[in-house]
Design a protein around this motif. Sequence first.
Motif, PDB file in Angstrom:
ATOM      1  N   THR A  40       0.688  -1.192   0.192  1.00 28.76           N
ATOM      2  CA  THR A  40       0.164   0.144   0.274  1.00 28.76           C
ATOM      3  C   THR A  40       0.938   1.081   0.260  1.00 28.76           C
ATOM      4  O   THR A  40       0.386   2.467  -0.445  1.00 28.76           O
ATOM      5  CB  THR A  40      -1.340   0.067   1.501  1.00 28.76           C
ATOM      6  OG1 THR A  40      -0.310   0.196   2.375  1.00 28.76           O
ATOM      7  CG2 THR A  40      -1.617  -1.210   1.763  1.00 28.76           C
ATOM      8  N   ILE A  55     -10.839  -4.468   6.101  1.00 28.10           N
ATOM      9  CA  ILE A  55      -9.622  -4.298   6.517  1.00 28.10           C
ATOM     10  C   ILE A  55      -9.235  -2.986   6.503  1.00 28.10           C
ATOM     11  O   ILE A  55      -8.466  -2.493   6.164  1.00 28.10           O
ATOM     12  CB  ILE A  55      -8.380  -5.280   6.038  1.00 28.10           C
ATOM     13  CG1 ILE A  55      -8.817  -6.775   5.863  1.00 28.10           C
ATOM     14  CG2 ILE A  55      -7.318  -5.899   7.155  1.00 28.10           C
ATOM     15  CD1 ILE A  55      -7.702  -7.719   4.735  1.00 28.10           C
ATOM     16  N   TYR A  72      -8.749  -3.375   1.843  1.00 30.32           N
ATOM     17  CA  TYR A  72      -7.745  -3.402   2.594  1.00 30.32           C
ATOM     18  C   TYR A  72      -7.295  -1.891   2.614  1.00 30.32           C
ATOM     19  O   TYR A  72      -6.945  -1.185   1.971  1.00 30.32           O
ATOM     20  CB  TYR A  72      -6.420  -4.090   2.579  1.00 30.32           C
ATOM     21  CG  TYR A  72      -5.571  -3.748   3.238  1.00 30.32           C
ATOM     22  CD1 TYR A  72      -5.386  -3.365   4.650  1.00 30.32           C
ATOM     23  CD2 TYR A  72      -4.211  -3.275   2.437  1.00 30.32           C
ATOM     24  CE1 TYR A  72      -4.264  -3.401   5.477  1.00 30.32           C
ATOM     25  CE2 TYR A  72      -2.815  -3.812   2.888  1.00 30.32           C
ATOM     26  CZ  TYR A  72      -3.165  -2.938   5.149  1.00 30.32           C
ATOM     27  OH  TYR A  72      -1.955  -2.892   5.545  1.00 30.32           O
ATOM     28  N   THR A  73      -7.872  -0.725   3.786  1.00 32.77           N
ATOM     29  CA  THR A  73      -7.172  -0.046   3.554  1.00 32.77           C
ATOM     30  C   THR A  73      -5.376   1.302   3.388  1.00 32.77           C
ATOM     31  O   THR A  73      -5.797   1.806   3.382  1.00 32.77           O
ATOM     32  CB  THR A  73      -7.958   1.087   4.983  1.00 32.77           C
ATOM     33  OG1 THR A  73      -7.151   0.765   5.789  1.00 32.77           O
ATOM     34  CG2 THR A  73      -9.484   1.169   4.978  1.00 32.77           C
TER      35      THR A  73
END
Length: 425
Positions: free
Chosen positions: A24, A172, A145-146
């Motif tokens: 990320t 998430i 998912y952040t």
Amino acid sequence: MEGLEALPDLGIIPDDSVDGIVLTHAHQDHVGAIPVLMRRHPRARLFATDATKQIGDVMLHNSVNVMLRMREEKNVTAYPLFTHREVDASLKRWQNVPLRHRWSFDGERLGPNEEAPLNFEFYDAGHILGSVGVMIRGEGRTVFYTGDVNFDNQTVSSAARFPEEEPIDVLIIETTRGDSPLPEGFTRAAEEQRLAEALREAFDRGGAVVIPVFALGKTQELLAILSGMQDRGQLVRGLPVYIGGLSTKLTEIYDKLAGQWPRLKPDLQLLDAISPFVVTGRDVTELPLKRGRIYALTSGMMTENTLSNIFAGRVLSQPEHSLFFIGYADPESPGGRIRSAKNGDSVRLDSGLPPQELACNVQSFNFSAHASRESIRAWVNKVAPKKIVLVHGDAPAIEWFRQTLQSDLPNSEIVVPVPGEPLEL
Ligand SMILES: [Zn+2]
Ligand SMILES: [Zn+2]
């Protein structure tokens, strides 16, 4: 933690079983083990934004240098966990993925009508340059998912743009600030004013200001804040500002990609605006400590053997100088201990050094790169996922989210994952 202890328990995943890794953003807590993970999974590709790849390259090579130094100076024999050559080899398997395109785990961009059994899409997370949240779609279900996220504008990074319409089956989500409510009436602009005022007072005392910062994200936000103060006439243009070598390299990437990534002030070139002096590890002990100057040195938590830790030793017991915290510091770190100490207390910067009396002017400001718990709560209520997995927070932070979201969304399942135990999504 250092040595092998600092690694996640990668042995839980059978070797050579991973097809794709999604990264990320390039903060150390997310990128630090990637070369080891990729060594264990030689067929896995890694997917990240172009900015994350450029930053990751710098961060990982810096990591090798730090590990080599710790091996030499502190005899950590497990270090380095990977070499410069291995970093380069792993980077060859990193694939650039832009924002807002569906992508297959084979590494191909999908056309508007194309399908893949499993695909993913990046959304701007507003946390640092290159940071994303990721939507994974497959078998008619969605997992989001952040990563680390910020739903509000910072000074350079603009607020996250996450999906709000598409149903999310499993979310998430990070919970970093679950334990700290936003003060009544808090705004970033007001916090910048408070910092400007505090800097003026600090210089009036006839001293210097030390600001411990992380090299990635916080340094660039601070330079942008200082540049804004210059523009508003709150800070003398040309006032000497010192930053570390790694911070400088990362700021160069921020400047280079200024027009290519969603951000505020796309025309602002941070290094041009502030012209900071570059401090290296070798010269920190000889660095002049002068009144009216700003020393924005790494690390943010004043970890032992870092620039901010070494330099602060000369400042702590001098009442004319100031020490400003502008981000998170683990309560157990030297920065965290100093922050919670009172004037007159004795504090220890380094386990190898005698304690010192705290006499300088210590102040704290909130320029967090993480979303407030209130803004996360509002977004989660909007998307109302069926299952919510809470990660990236201390126990009290996770507990606040667990209780709050359970009462907000009684039909959702809230999960606090146990490290090392598999979780069915
Ligand atoms: Zn982060
Ligand atoms: Zn993180």
